[in-house]
Design a protein around this motif. Structure first.
Motif, PDB file in Angstrom:
ATOM      1  N   GLY A 197      91.157  30.163  87.933  1.00  0.00           N
ATOM      2  CA  GLY A 197      92.497  30.732  88.024  1.00  0.00           C
ATOM      3  C   GLY A 197      93.020  31.279  86.714  1.00  0.00           C
ATOM      4  O   GLY A 197      94.117  31.841  86.672  1.00  0.00           O
ATOM      5  N   LYS A 198      92.253  31.108  85.648  1.00  0.00           N
ATOM      6  CA  LYS A 198      92.710  31.529  84.320  1.00  0.00           C
ATOM      7  C   LYS A 198      91.929  32.722  83.766  1.00  0.00           C
ATOM      8  O   LYS A 198      92.201  33.173  82.652  1.00  0.00           O
ATOM      9  CB  LYS A 198      92.623  30.360  83.329  1.00  0.00           C
ATOM     10  N   HIS A 199      90.950  33.246  84.512  1.00  0.00           N
ATOM     11  CA  HIS A 199      90.165  34.371  84.018  1.00  0.00           C
ATOM     12  C   HIS A 199      90.975  35.671  84.103  1.00  0.00           C
ATOM     13  O   HIS A 199      91.626  35.942  85.115  1.00  0.00           O
ATOM     14  CB  HIS A 199      88.875  34.530  84.831  1.00  0.00           C
ATOM     15  N   SER A 200      90.886  36.461  83.048  1.00  0.00           N
ATOM     16  CA  SER A 200      91.529  37.771  83.044  1.00  0.00           C
ATOM     17  C   SER A 200      90.659  38.752  83.823  1.00  0.00           C
ATOM     18  O   SER A 200      89.464  38.497  84.047  1.00  0.00           O
ATOM     19  CB  SER A 200      91.710  38.260  81.607  1.00  0.00           C
ATOM     20  N   PRO A 201      91.231  39.898  84.238  1.00  0.00           N
ATOM     21  CA  PRO A 201      90.396  40.915  84.902  1.00  0.00           C
ATOM     22  C   PRO A 201      89.210  41.328  84.046  1.00  0.00           C
ATOM     23  O   PRO A 201      88.109  41.534  84.567  1.00  0.00           O
ATOM     24  CB  PRO A 201      91.370  42.068  85.114  1.00  0.00           C
ATOM     25  N   ALA A 202      89.413  41.425  82.747  1.00  0.00           N
ATOM     26  CA  ALA A 202      88.313  41.818  81.858  1.00  0.00           C
ATOM     27  C   ALA A 202      87.216  40.758  81.847  1.00  0.00           C
ATOM     28  O   ALA A 202      86.017  41.091  81.808  1.00  0.00           O
ATOM     29  CB  ALA A 202      88.839  42.039  80.437  1.00  0.00           C
ATOM     30  N   GLN A 203      87.586  39.488  81.888  1.00  0.00           N
ATOM     31  CA  GLN A 203      86.583  38.418  81.901  1.00  0.00           C
ATOM     32  C   GLN A 203      85.793  38.428  83.201  1.00  0.00           C
ATOM     33  O   GLN A 203      84.579  38.183  83.201  1.00  0.00           O
ATOM     34  CB  GLN A 203      87.268  37.062  81.700  1.00  0.00           C
ATOM     35  N   LEU A 204      86.453  38.736  84.313  1.00  0.00           N
ATOM     36  CA  LEU A 204      85.754  38.809  85.598  1.00  0.00           C
ATOM     37  C   LEU A 204      84.784  39.990  85.615  1.00  0.00           C
ATOM     38  O   LEU A 204      83.672  39.884  86.143  1.00  0.00           O
ATOM     39  CB  LEU A 204      86.764  38.935  86.736  1.00  0.00           C
TER      40      LEU A 204
END
Length: 222
Positions: A106-113
């Protein structure tokens, strides 16, 4: 001790003991020192072109890491990798990673995904017979998975586990080939989809058998 070994590079600025330890560990992991091999200080020093002192320090550390055992009258002897070693490493890593994944979910940013998806895509392009490359990319995916975990100590502990010589040695026993590669890629894609839907239970369940030694290990007892 054969021609696969080479002398320590003189231009490396790191302390000699660190270089020797790294070389001995790698030679054990790569099978250049097979299980049962005797690591005699004088012979190892001559092999690497160094003095006995850094070899002595390095062998002490190798023994502490579980790669070798000091046998009276015989010196250090390379340990075999047992099924218990594999199970113990996996049990601890899974338990810690499940905890970290729950905290990160729930804490991942769009860039991290996007980065996680790119890792999976790159993983699928690797040579399926290259166990080291598959493991390296896989471990990077798992590090990125728990990157948003707020517990710094938990993340650093897991990083140390993935980098531990025993863990690295386990990679050399992995089954290699397209099926192994596809299985791990599928596991990682399921984890990514669960991240997108904020589903920690699915992530933890996939982690339970992702890189599972009972499934991935080859050879006797697999």
């Amino acid at each position: 001790m054969d021609s696969h070994h080479s002398v320590i590079k003189k231009h490396d600025p790191r302390p000699l003991a660190i270089q020797v330890h790294e070389r001995i560990s790698s030679d054990i992991i790569d099978g250049n020192f097979p299980p049962g091999s005797s690591l005699v200080q004088e012979q190892v020093a001559a092999l690497y072109g160094v003095s006995r002192t850094p070899v002595r320090d390095a062998l002490t550390q190798v023994a502490q890491e579980g790669l070798a055992t000091l046998v009276p009258g015989q010196g250090y002897v390379v340990n075999d990798l047992t099924d218990k070693d594999v199970r113990d490493v996996y049990e601890v890593r899974y338990t810690l990673e499940a905890l970290a994944a729950r905290q990160a979910c729930g804490k991942h940013s769009p860039a991290q995904l996007i980065r996680l998806r790119a890792m999976i895509d790159e993983f699928e392009t690797l040579d399926p017979s290259d166990a080291q490359a598959l493991f390296l990319m896989g471990s990077q995916f798992h590090a990125a998975l728990i990157e948003p975990c707020p517990n710094d100590y938990l993340r650093s502990t897991l990083a140390a586990m993935w980098a531990h010589p025993i863990q690295r040695r386990i990679t050399m026993t992995y089954r290699q080939g397209p099926h192994h590669q596809a299985k791990l890629a599928d596991d990682h894609r399921r984890i990514l989809e669960a991240l997108k839907t904020n589903d920690p239970e699915t992530i933890v369940e996939v982690l339970r058998y992702c890189h599972d030694p009972a499934d991935e290990r080859s050879g006797p007892g697999a």
